[in-house]
Design a protein around this motif. Structure first.
Motif, PDB file in Angstrom:
ATOM      1  N   GLY A   1       0.786  -1.234   0.000  1.00  0.00           N
ATOM      2  CA  GLY A   1       0.000   0.000   0.000  1.00  0.00           C
ATOM      3  C   GLY A   1       0.812   1.276   0.000  1.00  0.00           C
ATOM      4  N   ALA A   2       2.146   1.176   0.078  1.00  0.00           N
ATOM      5  CA  ALA A   2       2.992   2.380   0.104  1.00  0.00           C
ATOM      6  C   ALA A   2       3.080   2.995  -1.290  1.00  0.00           C
ATOM      7  CB  ALA A   2       4.388   2.024   0.604  1.00  0.00           C
ATOM      8  N   LEU A   3       3.044   4.327  -1.329  1.00  0.00           N
ATOM      9  CA  LEU A   3       3.142   5.058  -2.589  1.00  0.00           C
ATOM     10  C   LEU A   3       4.576   5.472  -2.873  1.00  0.00           C
ATOM     11  CD1 LEU A   3       0.083   7.477  -2.260  1.00  0.00           C
ATOM     12  CD2 LEU A   3       0.219   5.401  -3.648  1.00  0.00           C
ATOM     13  N   LYS A   4       4.934   5.493  -4.167  1.00  0.00           N
ATOM     14  CA  LYS A   4       6.221   6.015  -4.646  1.00  0.00           C
ATOM     15  C   LYS A   4       5.904   6.910  -5.826  1.00  0.00           C
ATOM     16  CE  LYS A   4       9.649   3.666  -2.562  1.00  0.00           C
ATOM     17  NZ  LYS A   4      10.903   4.192  -2.125  1.00  0.00           N
ATOM     18  N   ALA A   5       6.641   8.001  -5.984  1.00  0.00           N
ATOM     19  CA  ALA A   5       6.452   8.906  -7.120  1.00  0.00           C
ATOM     20  C   ALA A   5       7.797   9.179  -7.777  1.00  0.00           C
ATOM     21  CB  ALA A   5       5.818  10.214  -6.661  1.00  0.00           C
ATOM     22  N   TYR A   6       7.768   9.292  -9.103  1.00  0.00           N
ATOM     23  CA  TYR A   6       8.979   9.559  -9.881  1.00  0.00           C
ATOM     24  C   TYR A   6       8.679  10.578 -10.967  1.00  0.00           C
ATOM     25  CZ  TYR A   6      10.593   5.328  -7.621  1.00  0.00           C
ATOM     26  OH  TYR A   6      10.935   4.406  -6.670  1.00  0.00           O
ATOM     27  N   SER A   7       9.685  11.342 -11.312  1.00  0.00           N
ATOM     28  CA  SER A   7       9.596  12.241 -12.453  1.00  0.00           C
ATOM     29  C   SER A   7       9.494  11.386 -13.717  1.00  0.00           C
ATOM     30  CB  SER A   7      10.863  13.102 -12.521  1.00  0.00           C
ATOM     31  OG  SER A   7      10.957  13.729 -13.786  1.00  0.00           O
ATOM     32  N   THR A   8       8.742  11.835 -14.703  1.00  0.00           N
ATOM     33  CA  THR A   8       8.663  11.102 -15.966  1.00  0.00           C
ATOM     34  C   THR A   8       9.467  11.820 -17.047  1.00  0.00           C
ATOM     35  OG1 THR A   8       6.561  12.154 -16.490  1.00  0.00           O
ATOM     36  CG2 THR A   8       6.469   9.976 -15.454  1.00  0.00           C
ATOM     37  N   ILE A   9      10.575  12.399 -16.636  1.00  0.00           N
ATOM     38  CA  ILE A   9      11.504  12.995 -17.584  1.00  0.00           C
ATOM     39  C   ILE A   9      12.658  12.012 -17.737  1.00  0.00           C
ATOM     40  CG2 ILE A   9      13.048  14.910 -18.031  1.00  0.00           C
ATOM     41  CD1 ILE A   9      10.971  16.651 -16.581  1.00  0.00           C
ATOM     42  N   CYS A  10      12.813  11.500 -18.957  1.00  0.00           N
ATOM     43  CA  CYS A  10      13.805  10.464 -19.231  1.00  0.00           C
ATOM     44  C   CYS A  10      15.210  10.951 -18.891  1.00  0.00           C
ATOM     45  CB  CYS A  10      13.737  10.047 -20.697  1.00  0.00           C
ATOM     46  SG  CYS A  10      14.869   8.695 -21.102  1.00  0.00           S
ATOM     47  N   THR A  11      15.966  10.111 -18.229  1.00  0.00           N
ATOM     48  CA  THR A  11      17.320  10.461 -17.813  1.00  0.00           C
ATOM     49  C   THR A  11      18.322  10.321 -18.952  1.00  0.00           C
ATOM     50  OG1 THR A  11      17.678   8.218 -17.006  1.00  0.00           O
ATOM     51  CG2 THR A  11      16.891   9.854 -15.413  1.00  0.00           C
ATOM     52  N   HIS A  12      17.888   9.816 -20.090  1.00  0.00           N
ATOM     53  CA  HIS A  12      18.809   9.679 -21.230  1.00  0.00           C
ATOM     54  C   HIS A  12      18.965  10.998 -21.970  1.00  0.00           C
ATOM     55  CE1 HIS A  12      19.454   8.628 -25.614  1.00  0.00           C
ATOM     56  NE2 HIS A  12      20.582   8.297 -25.051  1.00  0.00           N
ATOM     57  N   ALA A  13      17.850  11.601 -22.392  1.00  0.00           N
ATOM     58  CA  ALA A  13      17.955  12.818 -23.189  1.00  0.00           C
ATOM     59  C   ALA A  13      16.935  13.882 -22.800  1.00  0.00           C
ATOM     60  CB  ALA A  13      17.809  12.483 -24.678  1.00  0.00           C
ATOM     61  N   GLY A  14      16.276  13.708 -21.659  1.00  0.00           N
ATOM     62  CA  GLY A  14      15.351  14.728 -21.183  1.00  0.00           C
ATOM     63  C   GLY A  14      13.987  14.732 -21.849  1.00  0.00           C
ATOM     64  N   CYS A  15      13.655  13.684 -22.561  1.00  0.00           N
ATOM     65  CA  CYS A  15      12.343  13.610 -23.208  1.00  0.00           C
ATOM     66  C   CYS A  15      11.257  13.342 -22.169  1.00  0.00           C
ATOM     67  CB  CYS A  15      12.317  12.488 -24.241  1.00  0.00           C
ATOM     68  SG  CYS A  15      13.421  12.777 -25.623  1.00  0.00           S
ATOM     69  N   LEU A  16      10.049  13.775 -22.481  1.00  0.00           N
ATOM     70  CA  LEU A  16       8.920  13.543 -21.600  1.00  0.00           C
ATOM     71  C   LEU A  16       8.342  12.160 -21.878  1.00  0.00           C
ATOM     72  CD1 LEU A  16       7.201  17.021 -21.917  1.00  0.00           C
ATOM     73  CD2 LEU A  16       8.820  16.244 -20.192  1.00  0.00           C
ATOM     74  N   ILE A  17       8.305  11.325 -20.867  1.00  0.00           N
ATOM     75  CA  ILE A  17       7.761   9.972 -21.011  1.00  0.00           C
ATOM     76  C   ILE A  17       6.242  10.079 -20.970  1.00  0.00           C
ATOM     77  CG2 ILE A  17       7.635   7.670 -20.003  1.00  0.00           C
ATOM     78  CD1 ILE A  17      10.459   8.259 -18.806  1.00  0.00           C
ATOM     79  N   ASN A  18       5.596   9.519 -21.985  1.00  0.00           N
ATOM     80  CA  ASN A  18       4.152   9.685 -22.092  1.00  0.00           C
ATOM     81  C   ASN A  18       3.397   8.366 -22.208  1.00  0.00           C
ATOM     82  OD1 ASN A  18       4.807   8.870 -24.649  1.00  0.00           O
ATOM     83  ND2 ASN A  18       4.094  10.716 -25.678  1.00  0.00           N
ATOM     84  N   LYS A  19       4.080   7.257 -21.934  1.00  0.00           N
ATOM     85  CA  LYS A  19       3.413   5.961 -22.082  1.00  0.00           C
ATOM     86  C   LYS A  19       3.720   5.070 -20.882  1.00  0.00           C
ATOM     87  CE  LYS A  19       2.789   2.299 -25.469  1.00  0.00           C
ATOM     88  NZ  LYS A  19       3.230   1.795 -26.771  1.00  0.00           N
ATOM     89  N   LEU A  20       2.650   4.466 -20.353  1.00  0.00           N
ATOM     90  CA  LEU A  20       2.768   3.532 -19.233  1.00  0.00           C
ATOM     91  C   LEU A  20       2.033   2.253 -19.628  1.00  0.00           C
ATOM     92  CD1 LEU A  20       3.527   2.995 -16.199  1.00  0.00           C
ATOM     93  CD2 LEU A  20       1.265   3.900 -15.637  1.00  0.00           C
ATOM     94  N   GLN A  21       2.767   1.141 -19.647  1.00  0.00           N
ATOM     95  CA  GLN A  21       2.166  -0.173 -19.903  1.00  0.00           C
ATOM     96  C   GLN A  21       2.333  -0.990 -18.638  1.00  0.00           C
ATOM     97  OE1 GLN A  21       4.189  -1.750 -23.388  1.00  0.00           O
ATOM     98  NE2 GLN A  21       2.487  -1.141 -24.686  1.00  0.00           N
ATOM     99  N   GLY A  22       1.242  -1.235 -17.945  1.00  0.00           N
ATOM    100  CA  GLY A  22       1.328  -1.926 -16.661  1.00  0.00           C
ATOM    101  C   GLY A  22       2.081  -1.045 -15.693  1.00  0.00           C
ATOM    102  N   THR A  23       3.281  -1.471 -15.307  1.00  0.00           N
ATOM    103  CA  THR A  23       4.136  -0.641 -14.452  1.00  0.00           C
ATOM    104  C   THR A  23       5.444  -0.298 -15.159  1.00  0.00           C
ATOM    105  OG1 THR A  23       5.038  -2.596 -13.371  1.00  0.00           O
ATOM    106  CG2 THR A  23       3.159  -1.521 -12.283  1.00  0.00           C
ATOM    107  N   THR A  24       5.437  -0.329 -16.493  1.00  0.00           N
ATOM    108  CA  THR A  24       6.622   0.016 -17.278  1.00  0.00           C
ATOM    109  C   THR A  24       6.391   1.316 -18.025  1.00  0.00           C
ATOM    110  OG1 THR A  24       7.200  -2.314 -17.569  1.00  0.00           O
ATOM    111  CG2 THR A  24       8.226  -0.757 -19.071  1.00  0.00           C
ATOM    112  N   LEU A  25       7.268   2.285 -17.778  1.00  0.00           N
ATOM    113  CA  LEU A  25       7.236   3.560 -18.488  1.00  0.00           C
ATOM    114  C   LEU A  25       8.098   3.441 -19.742  1.00  0.00           C
ATOM    115  CD1 LEU A  25       7.786   5.776 -15.370  1.00  0.00           C
ATOM    116  CD2 LEU A  25       5.786   5.918 -16.860  1.00  0.00           C
ATOM    117  N   ILE A  26       7.601   3.964 -20.864  1.00  0.00           N
ATOM    118  CA  ILE A  26       8.321   3.852 -22.130  1.00  0.00           C
ATOM    119  C   ILE A  26       8.547   5.246 -22.695  1.00  0.00           C
ATOM    120  CG2 ILE A  26       8.289   2.882 -24.459  1.00  0.00           C
ATOM    121  CD1 ILE A  26       6.247   0.789 -23.242  1.00  0.00           C
ATOM    122  N   CYS A  27       9.811   5.584 -22.928  1.00  0.00           N
ATOM    123  CA  CYS A  27      10.168   6.883 -23.486  1.00  0.00           C
ATOM    124  C   CYS A  27       9.986   6.852 -25.006  1.00  0.00           C
ATOM    125  CB  CYS A  27      11.610   7.232 -23.134  1.00  0.00           C
ATOM    126  SG  CYS A  27      12.109   8.844 -23.795  1.00  0.00           S
TER     127      CYS A  27
END
Length: 141
Positions: free
Chosen positions: A74-100
């Motif tokens: 039940g614990a929450l975690k939050a992360y920035s969705t700004i890709c650490t590779h080139a600063g792109c905005l991550i806009n896709k979530l499949q299950g618990t996987t973010l895709i840049c």
């Protein structure tokens, strides 16, 4: 006898031909226009009802460039969705996987860790809490 230039005409022409190609290589790993990394919350942001995220799931908040996940306890975690590779905005979530969308880097939304390169650094973790049944994330949360 006049002094001779150290660079031959052929060397100069080769350099002129290679310079645009090198620039393309650098541009390939930069964020596209409008996708800068300056969009992470700088103050606490109300993301919505706590009930929106089930245990073992994650939710992407595109308007705030944040992903929030809830572990099996039940614990929450939050992360920035700004890709650490080139600063792109991550806009896709499949299950618990973010895709840049820029270069295909993938991140685990429950840990922020890289699961597919080219990114090598994890996502930035953000403070997160619940207040009156609402999820609040960002500095000062």
């Amino acid at each position: 006898m006049p002094a001779r230039s150290s660079a031959s005409r052929r060397t100069v022409l080769r350099g002129a031909a290679v310079a645009p190609v090198a620039g393309l290589g650098l541009a390939a790993c930069s964020a596209p226009d409008g996708a800068s990394a300056a969009a992470t919350p700088t103050a606490p942001v109300d993301l919505g009802a706590e009930s929106e995220i089930a245990q073992g799931a994650a939710k992407l908040y595109r308007d705030h460039n944040v992903v929030v996940s809830r572990d099996k306890n039940g614990a929450l975690k939050a992360y920035s969705t700004i890709c650490t590779h080139a600063g792109c905005l991550i806009n896709k979530l499949q299950g618990t996987t973010l895709i840049c969308p820029c270069h295909g880097s993938e991140f685990d939304a429950t840990t922020g860790k890289v699961v597919q390169q080219p990114a090598t650094e994890p996502l930035a973790e953000l403070p997160v809490k619940t207040t009156n049944g609402r999820i609040v994330a960002g500095p000062g949360a």
